[in-house]
Design a protein around this motif. Structure first.
Motif, PDB file in Angstrom:
ATOM      1  N   SER A   1      14.472  15.246  76.398  1.00 51.02           N
ATOM      2  CA  SER A   1      14.231  16.513  76.789  1.00 51.02           C
ATOM      3  C   SER A   1      13.805  16.507  78.266  1.00 51.02           C
ATOM      4  O   SER A   1      13.298  15.661  78.841  1.00 51.02           O
TER       5      SER A   1
ATOM      6  N   THR B   1      11.964  19.403  81.305  1.00 52.01           N
ATOM      7  CA  THR B   1      10.853  20.623  81.652  1.00 52.01           C
ATOM      8  C   THR B   1      11.105  21.290  82.681  1.00 52.01           C
ATOM      9  O   THR B   1      10.895  20.536  83.759  1.00 52.01           O
TER      10      THR B   1
ATOM     11  N   THR C   1      10.517  25.047  85.309  1.00 52.44           N
ATOM     12  CA  THR C   1       9.734  26.172  85.345  1.00 52.44           C
ATOM     13  C   THR C   1      10.281  27.330  85.563  1.00 52.44           C
ATOM     14  O   THR C   1      11.370  27.468  86.327  1.00 52.44           O
TER      15      THR C   1
ATOM     16  N   ALA D   1      15.901  27.974  77.864  1.00 50.68           N
ATOM     17  CA  ALA D   1      15.268  27.131  77.056  1.00 50.68           C
ATOM     18  C   ALA D   1      16.401  26.999  76.011  1.00 50.68           C
ATOM     19  O   ALA D   1      16.718  28.021  75.474  1.00 50.68           O
TER      20      ALA D   1
ATOM     21  N   PHE E   1      13.485  22.718  78.124  1.00 50.13           N
ATOM     22  CA  PHE E   1      12.172  23.497  77.966  1.00 50.13           C
ATOM     23  C   PHE E   1      11.776  24.415  79.316  1.00 50.13           C
ATOM     24  O   PHE E   1      12.132  23.837  80.409  1.00 50.13           O
TER      25      PHE E   1
ATOM     26  N   SER F   1       8.873  26.201  81.375  1.00 55.56           N
ATOM     27  CA  SER F   1       7.272  26.463  81.320  1.00 55.56           C
ATOM     28  C   SER F   1       7.257  27.819  81.856  1.00 55.56           C
ATOM     29  O   SER F   1       7.647  28.086  83.052  1.00 55.56           O
TER      30      SER F   1
ATOM     31  N   TYR G   1       8.756  11.026  81.085  1.00 55.44           N
ATOM     32  CA  TYR G   1       8.101  12.115  80.858  1.00 55.44           C
ATOM     33  C   TYR G   1       6.626  12.194  81.355  1.00 55.44           C
ATOM     34  O   TYR G   1       6.216  11.259  81.860  1.00 55.44           O
TER      35      TYR G   1
END
Length: 342
Positions: A23, A25, A27, A99, A126, A128, A170
């Motif tokens: 995964s 992430t 923004t 996402a 993902f 954010s 992570y």
């Protein structure tokens, strides 16, 4: 359950041929990078990035074309680094709709085996909503033995918080490497340093004397304390660090540009040229030493060598003259001692 040798081979090759992050992430409005590694057997194959719940039916977004150059489709780009057995996908100007479920895949051709399929690795993306608290470059590249700098910008609310640099896949489990201590001075841990420029809402991480092991997944982070919200975590921004095996030029360093200012911030808060020169200061000092060596020390050394050579040459000439006066050649002695002509 017993597996046939053929089926076992397919299972193993499917699991080991392609790997990456499970995964990533990003923004809102920012960008993210996905780095997928493959086996050497796939070095010359095309790689691609697709979206969907299942790899067999995912929709292809962008694909390499057998060359080590960037290919782009809208806000998504892909580039294959064949020498490192790695290809990188970058998604820019992220929106909430970005996402979802994606796949790193390799385009293979199996003529005789209808059951075979492209090697793939699943990646959850993902996005954010706390997008504007911390931004930076999605990836930076340095050269072996050289340096690189990472500049991360943050919102004014975090001006007095400590900032740190950590490594790991992570952000929640990354290993902290170096951290500021609430002052605008450099903090160092081995070959890595960090400095917070609070007036510019920017902190800079510098990695020096790069080695191949320095390549990997890192995070710019802000140390926050939340007593009432157990679900909160430190603001973070993911940065992929790559180390090139290319020839290192003594005065060359990699200092990434300052990320764009946050909406509503005064653009005067951007770092000036003078401030940027402080980035990779260790490398710049090395550059100064190299320039002094070329333009000052080397000419001085050549001058000294020339002076020694000139002095030695004069001394040799004087010695030869003295020898000839003390020990004239036999022919000259015969001429001197010959009787005068009648």
């Amino acid at each position: 359950m017993w597996l046939s040798p053929v089926l076992l081979l397919l299972c193993l090759s499917g699991s080991l041929s392609l790997t990456g992050p499970s995964s990533v992430t990003g923004t809102l409005g920012g960008s993210l990078s996905v780095q997928c590694q493959y086996e050497e057997v796939y070095q010359r194959y095309n790689k691609y990035w697709c979206r969907g719940l299942y790899d067999a039916t995912c929709e292809k977004i962008v694909e390499t074309k057998g060359e080590e150059k960037e290919e782009r489709n809208g806000r998504v780009s892909i580039r294959d680094h064949a020498d490192h057995l790695t290809f990188i996908v970058t998604m820019e100007n992220l929106t909430a709709d970005d996402a979802g479920s994606y796949w790193c895949r390799i385009q293979t051709l199996w003529v005789l085996d209808v059951w075979s399929r492209d090697p793939s690795f699943h990646v959850n993306v993902f996005v954010s909503t706390g997008s504007l608290s911390l931004t930076g470059p999605s990836s930076v590249t340095g050269t072996l033995g050289g340096s690189l700098c990472v500049q991360c910008r943050y919102e004014e609310v975090y001006q007095r918080y400590n900032k740190y640099w950590c490594r790991g896949q992570y952000d929640t489990t990354c290993e902290k490497i170096v951290e500021t201590k609430g002052e605008e001075k450099e903090e160092r841990s081995g070959r890595v340093s960090i400095r917070d420029h609070t007036d510019h809402l920017t902190f800079i991480v510098t990695m020096e004397n790069l080695t191949a092991d320095d390549a990997g997944s890192y995070w710019c982070r802000i140390q926050t304390v939340w007593f009432l919200d157990v679900w909160s975590r430190d603001p973070s921004f993911h940065v992929n660090v790559f180390v090139s095996t290319g020839v290192t030029i003594p005065w060359r360093t990699t200092c990434q540009a300052v990320p764009a200012a946050f909406p509503g911030l005064n653009t005067k808060q951007n770092l000036s040229t003078e401030d940027l020169l402080t980035c990779c200061s260790g490398s710049l000092l090395s550059s100064v030493h190299f320039l002094l060596l070329v333009f000052l020390k080397l000419p001085l050394l050549l001058t000294l060598v020339g002076a020694v050579f000139w002095t030695t040459q004069n001394r040799v000439a004087a010695g030869v003259g003295l020898w000839r006066r003390c020990f004239p050649p036999k022919r000259r002695l015969l001429q001197q001692n010959a009787p005068p002509p009648t």
